[in-house]
Design an enzyme around this catalytic site. Structure first.
Site, PDB file in Angstrom:
ATOM      1  N   LYS A  66       7.410 -72.213 -47.576  1.00 59.48           N
ATOM      2  CA  LYS A  66       7.469 -72.933 -48.849  1.00 59.48           C
ATOM      3  C   LYS A  66       8.829 -72.726 -49.522  1.00 59.48           C
ATOM      4  O   LYS A  66       9.417 -73.674 -50.060  1.00 59.48           O
ATOM      5  CB  LYS A  66       6.333 -72.458 -49.771  1.00 59.48           C
ATOM      6  N   SER A 126       2.158 -70.584 -54.967  1.00 58.48           N
ATOM      7  CA  SER A 126       3.510 -70.453 -54.418  1.00 58.48           C
ATOM      8  C   SER A 126       4.143 -69.217 -55.036  1.00 58.48           C
ATOM      9  O   SER A 126       4.531 -69.236 -56.204  1.00 58.48           O
ATOM     10  CB  SER A 126       4.343 -71.697 -54.753  1.00 58.48           C
ATOM     11  N   LYS A 141      11.429 -71.300 -60.913  1.00 60.63           N
ATOM     12  CA  LYS A 141      10.524 -70.223 -60.483  1.00 60.63           C
ATOM     13  C   LYS A 141      10.611 -70.021 -58.967  1.00 60.63           C
ATOM     14  O   LYS A 141      10.751 -68.898 -58.473  1.00 60.63           O
ATOM     15  CB  LYS A 141       9.080 -70.570 -60.864  1.00 60.63           C
TER      16      LYS A 141
END
Lengths: 297, 297
Positions: free
Chosen positions: A173, A98, A241
């Protein structure tokens, strides 16, 4: 039946069970990780080992990467001893990390110069679904590459959706992570209000979960919050993150994201407060502290 | 069988179908509204009419109110010609309006002084569920009053949940409205990012709706947004009313609600932009304008 040889780089919490599922499905694996223990575990499960990402690329036509973030993907692809140092063409890199879709596109371009294809295929579902092979996989690539690799991806995920061209997997995502973070904040803000107003949160949950306020986040997180269970699950630090990548991406293409910026600051506050390793349901604790709500813990 | 006589004050978009469902269930109704047309329609459906809230209270032991907001409830209960001017005791007022729980408690106290009971029982589900008698009803009152009135409420709602003491119904409703508003903002922010990044929003929806990001809001609003359908549904202007009550209530009990304050400002911006009568799914248009995303409309 022995299927084709697959390279697998990145054997962390997610990568390790994903790689094992490929072995179970009959693929022959060549693995690489900077941590020896993970490599030895996969070796014991039947995988061949490699000395570098370059070495993986020399041995395998298809290379999966499952790494913490963009900088690690750049290092593995374009760094010293990286995939692009291999004297090979026609390889395909399936990056399941990701990361920022901006980095996905950069890597696609770098690989293309060397005759190597690159697709982004980030996952959601966390460690339990990585183990079960039931991840949701969001894939950005052209249609041919999707057709050629969908059966491989289905060994790791129960939902494999092509979302468009390169980078679209990671855009999807990020959209997912924005919504999850904000839906957690929404229930946290609302339930803290109800709790301090003296209303039993279980009654609120029962009264509203079936209506327009209902969500998978509410069903998953409210019972955990009521039990004061903040074991991850998905850590605040990891969500930070993803939100950093979301803010970078949004700003780079000119999309102001005011609510994402607020939930980012809330998660930063939780990290400062020593809760970075908690499940992201811990967002409710930011509100409880703010409102000085006493909750049995 | 002719059931007991029920007073019904407030025959608007919600009140009218709710009152009709009581008639269908066999209750004898005495109705009042400041608009003659609504009263005439109920009269034609078999309801008796009254000249004032006071008159309703003199004729009925149970009085339902379904009004726009707190000030109207105050006027009907404590104003000139209001319920408390009736020389009666032992009445019960069931206020089904969505108002501030602070006002609910004030009205409870005022009524108690005159020997009248007051409960709050706001609803969610909108006009279609008001017509079908399938509203979700959140009830704040003591257990006896709940037991005595639950069968009456079930003629209007499919889910009737006692959430606690007086005011808890409206606290729950506010929690619901906060979550709905923020879940709409979450999908709007995320999908505007995806759209401007060039990813097909339908693909994003398909890829993420089954995971942790899934919500009733996403399932209800994304298809409307993709069709550019902003017909209410539930209007921005009404959601602003609820958010104002949420902010008032939160601040009065010392609960900071940073995200609610931001979505309030977003809805204010939409109202300034002439979209107050749009469905609250129109929140996406705030983001599209902010990001200068071109969308076919």
């Amino acid at each position: 039946m022995m299927l084709k040889k697959i390279g697998f780089i990145g054997l962390g919490i997610m990568g390790k069970p994903m790689a094992k599922n490929l072995i179970k499905a009959g693929y022959s694996l060549v693995v690489y990780d900077i941590f020896d223990a993970a490599v030895e575990e996969l070796n014991a499960a039947g995988a061949e080992t490699a000395s570098s990402p370059k070495d993986v690329a020399e041995k395998c036509e298809t290379i999966i990467t499952m790494l913490p973030n963009g900088p690690q993907v750049k290092e593995v692809v374009t760094g010293a001893g990286g995939i692009l140092e291999a004297s090979v063409i026609g390889r395909i890199v399936i990056d399941m990390s990701s990361i920022s879709p901006i980095v996905s596109k950069e890597m696609y371009d770098e690989c293309k110069k060397k005759g190597i294809r690159f697709m982004d295929a980030p996952v959601s579902g966390g460690e339990p679904k990585a183990k079960d092979g039931t991840l949701a996989i969001m894939v950005g690539c052209d249609e041919d590459d999707f057709e050629q690799n969908v059966s491989l991806l289905k060994c790791m995920g129960s939902s494999v959706v092509r979302t468009g061209e390169i980078g679209s997997g990671n855009v999807t995502k990020l959209a997912n992570q924005i919504i999850v973070a904000l839906n957690i904040a929404a229930v946290s803000e609302a339930f803290t209000l109800a709790t301090k107003a003296g209303v039993d949160p279980q009654c609120v949950f029962d009264a509203i979960k079936g209506g327009l306020a209902g969500s998978t986040v509410m069903n998953a997180k409210i019972p955990m919050i009521l039990e004061r269970n903040f074991n991850p699950g998905f850590k605040i630090d990891l969500h930070i993150k993803d939100l950093a990548n979301a803010l970078d991406t949004a700003h780079s293409i000119g999309v102001p994201v005011p609510l994402t910026s607020v939930i980012m600051e809330i998660m930063q506050a939780l990290r400062v407060d020593g809760k970075g390793q908690n499940d992201h349901g811990s967002v409710v604790q930011f509100y409880e502290k703010l409102a000085q709500v006493e909750v049995k813990s």
